[in-house]
Design a protein around this motif. Structure first.
Motif, PDB file in Angstrom:
ATOM      1  N   HIS A 237      13.298 -10.163  -5.573  1.00  0.00           N
ATOM      2  CA  HIS A 237      13.147 -11.616  -5.440  1.00  0.00           C
ATOM      3  C   HIS A 237      11.713 -11.935  -5.053  1.00  0.00           C
ATOM      4  O   HIS A 237      11.444 -12.417  -3.943  1.00  0.00           O
ATOM      5  N   PRO A 238      10.746 -11.681  -5.931  1.00  0.00           N
ATOM      6  CA  PRO A 238       9.341 -11.881  -5.562  1.00  0.00           C
ATOM      7  C   PRO A 238       9.007 -13.321  -5.215  1.00  0.00           C
ATOM      8  O   PRO A 238       8.186 -13.576  -4.336  1.00  0.00           O
ATOM      9  N   GLY A 239       9.636 -14.280  -5.887  1.00  0.00           N
ATOM     10  CA  GLY A 239       9.368 -15.677  -5.574  1.00  0.00           C
ATOM     11  C   GLY A 239       9.808 -16.023  -4.162  1.00  0.00           C
ATOM     12  O   GLY A 239       9.083 -16.683  -3.407  1.00  0.00           O
ATOM     13  N   ALA A 240      11.006 -15.567  -3.795  1.00  0.00           N
ATOM     14  CA  ALA A 240      11.501 -15.817  -2.451  1.00  0.00           C
ATOM     15  C   ALA A 240      10.639 -15.110  -1.411  1.00  0.00           C
ATOM     16  O   ALA A 240      10.353 -15.651  -0.338  1.00  0.00           O
ATOM     17  N   ALA A 241      10.202 -13.888  -1.727  1.00  0.00           N
ATOM     18  CA  ALA A 241       9.356 -13.133  -0.800  1.00  0.00           C
ATOM     19  C   ALA A 241       8.024 -13.842  -0.594  1.00  0.00           C
ATOM     20  O   ALA A 241       7.488 -13.880   0.519  1.00  0.00           O
ATOM     21  N   ARG A 242       7.487 -14.423  -1.657  1.00  0.00           N
ATOM     22  CA  ARG A 242       6.222 -15.164  -1.520  1.00  0.00           C
ATOM     23  C   ARG A 242       6.425 -16.458  -0.730  1.00  0.00           C
ATOM     24  O   ARG A 242       5.521 -16.896  -0.008  1.00  0.00           O
ATOM     25  N   THR A 243       7.594 -17.064  -0.868  1.00  0.00           N
ATOM     26  CA  THR A 243       7.889 -18.250  -0.064  1.00  0.00           C
ATOM     27  C   THR A 243       7.853 -17.896   1.420  1.00  0.00           C
ATOM     28  O   THR A 243       7.287 -18.632   2.245  1.00  0.00           O
ATOM     29  N   PHE A 244       8.447 -16.756   1.763  1.00  0.00           N
ATOM     30  CA  PHE A 244       8.399 -16.299   3.150  1.00  0.00           C
ATOM     31  C   PHE A 244       6.960 -15.995   3.565  1.00  0.00           C
ATOM     32  O   PHE A 244       6.526 -16.368   4.659  1.00  0.00           O
ATOM     33  N   MET A 245       6.207 -15.342   2.694  1.00  0.00           N
ATOM     34  CA  MET A 245       4.811 -15.029   2.996  1.00  0.00           C
ATOM     35  C   MET A 245       4.015 -16.300   3.267  1.00  0.00           C
ATOM     36  O   MET A 245       3.233 -16.361   4.226  1.00  0.00           O
ATOM     37  N   ASN A 246       4.212 -17.309   2.443  1.00  0.00           N
ATOM     38  CA  ASN A 246       3.476 -18.557   2.634  1.00  0.00           C
ATOM     39  C   ASN A 246       3.792 -19.190   3.985  1.00  0.00           C
ATOM     40  O   ASN A 246       2.919 -19.811   4.616  1.00  0.00           O
ATOM     41  N   TYR A 247       5.027 -19.016   4.442  1.00  0.00           N
ATOM     42  CA  TYR A 247       5.394 -19.580   5.740  1.00  0.00           C
ATOM     43  C   TYR A 247       4.613 -18.912   6.864  1.00  0.00           C
ATOM     44  O   TYR A 247       4.259 -19.569   7.858  1.00  0.00           O
ATOM     45  N   LEU A 248       4.313 -17.629   6.721  1.00  0.00           N
ATOM     46  CA  LEU A 248       3.561 -16.925   7.758  1.00  0.00           C
ATOM     47  C   LEU A 248       2.203 -17.574   8.000  1.00  0.00           C
ATOM     48  O   LEU A 248       1.671 -17.519   9.114  1.00  0.00           O
TER      49      LEU A 248
END
Length: 347
Positions: free
Chosen positions: A268-279
């Protein structure tokens, strides 16, 4: 339970998260969307993301994962962190441990998984070079600080003994030794002087060299040594948990950078990037700061400047030639200069 045992915690995002015990060790039990991808969506639950991270970052990630789950972006996502010693985590991911995202105590761990094809080589091509939060090296003493320790030279005084995580096994240990090495001359073109300080410290002033940062903290709290060399985020964790300690940021400390990246093998790379952006979001950066980590966002850093004083003469890894040079010259397993000093002390 210590970090060596590898703690698993699950933080749900507005939904009950199913924790599958085999999720982090095999793809044969239904983890992934195919081709061994680690992410999984339960039939009626959120998409799960697996984060493999250094235990050193646990307080920060626990806070940002909870904040992420409480927000709209994380409503249908759940992040399951697997914490452990940074070097061990990096080696396990490189060997095939499934992960949607990874975070380590120092850059060499990330470079290992890049070489293994787990993380894209462009992972650090952003303004912060892939680092959502950082720290500095500090000196932790017990309440009252009877020896009066607040600078590097104090470590070499007669009768003073230190506890430091082993730099051969701990990322925090590497940072903790690089700071006095740099301050003593390593950052000013005099590596012999820097190594001379490290050699004197190891030869006559080390009370214990535990394998991990958490083990070093525990041994110090149990009464070993007069001072603990560690990173500020760990010192703040100890203070937040009520340990009878305080810390000093010595002049000539070292800036610590904790790298993070999304796995190229994530289901789920899109979801993982969403989490990354939150950081990196303002909210995420404030949560890092409240958890004892130095934020990388300038605005948030300004808000918390009173809690994170900038030491005079702060060094960076670039002052020592970068991690590639440092690993080869100082920490190579066969003949790195600092590795050799510790190996000789063990003989």
């Amino acid at each position: 339970m210590t970090a060596d045992a590898g703690r698993r915690r699950t933080v749900a995002s507005k939904a009950l998260v199913m924790v599958v015990a085999a999720a982090l060790t095999t793809t044969a039990c239904g983890v992934g969307d195919g081709d061994g991808a680690p992410g999984v969506r339960a039939p009626d639950g959120p998409t799960e993301l697996v984060l493999v991270a250094a235990s050193l970052m646990e307080p920060g990630f626990d806070a940002v994962i909870e904040g992420f789950g409480d927000g709209e972006e994380g409503a249908d996502l759940a992040v399951t962190p697997e914490y452990g010693a940074s070097g061990d985590q990096s080696r396990k991911v490189a060997a095939g441990l499934p992960a949607d995202a990874v975070a380590f105590a120092a850059r060499p761990g990330m470079e290992r998984v890049v070489r293994a094809g787990v993380v894209d080589p462009t992972w650090d091509e952003d303004a912060t070079r892939g680092v959502p939060a950082g720290s500095v090296v500090v000196l932790v003493v017990r309440e009252g600080d009877p020896p009066g320790i607040d600078g590097w030279d104090d470590l070499l005084r007669a009768g003073v003994d230190a506890v430091v995580p082993d730099p051969r096994t701990s990322g925090a240990g590497r940072w903790s030794l690089l700071a006095p090495y740099a301050a003593a001359g390593g950052a000013d073109g005099d590596p012999a002087a820097g190594l001379g300080f490290v050699r004197a410290l190891v030869a006559g002033h080390l009370a214990a060299v535990p394998a991990t940062v958490r083990a070093a903290s525990e041994e110090f709290l149990d009464g070993t040594g007069d001072v603990l060399l560690t990173v500020e985020s760990e010192a703040k964790r100890l203070a937040a948990e009520g340990a009878p300690v305080h810390y000093a940021v010595p002049e000539g400390s070292m800036r610590v950078a904790y790298p993070f990246a999304v796995s190229a093998r994530s289901g789920h790379p899109g979801a993982a990037r969403t989490f990354m952006n939150y950081l990196y979001s303002t909210e995420g950066q404030r949560l890092w700061a409240r958890s004892g980590f130095r934020p990388v966002d300038p605005g948030v850093a300004a808000e918390f400047a009173g809690e994170f004083p900038r030491p005079a003469g702060l060094h960076t890894i670039e002052d020592l030639g970068g991690w590639e040079s440092v690993e080869e010259e100082l920490f190579d397993g066969d003949d790195g200069a600092i590795t050799t000093i510790f190996d000789e002390a063990d003989e």
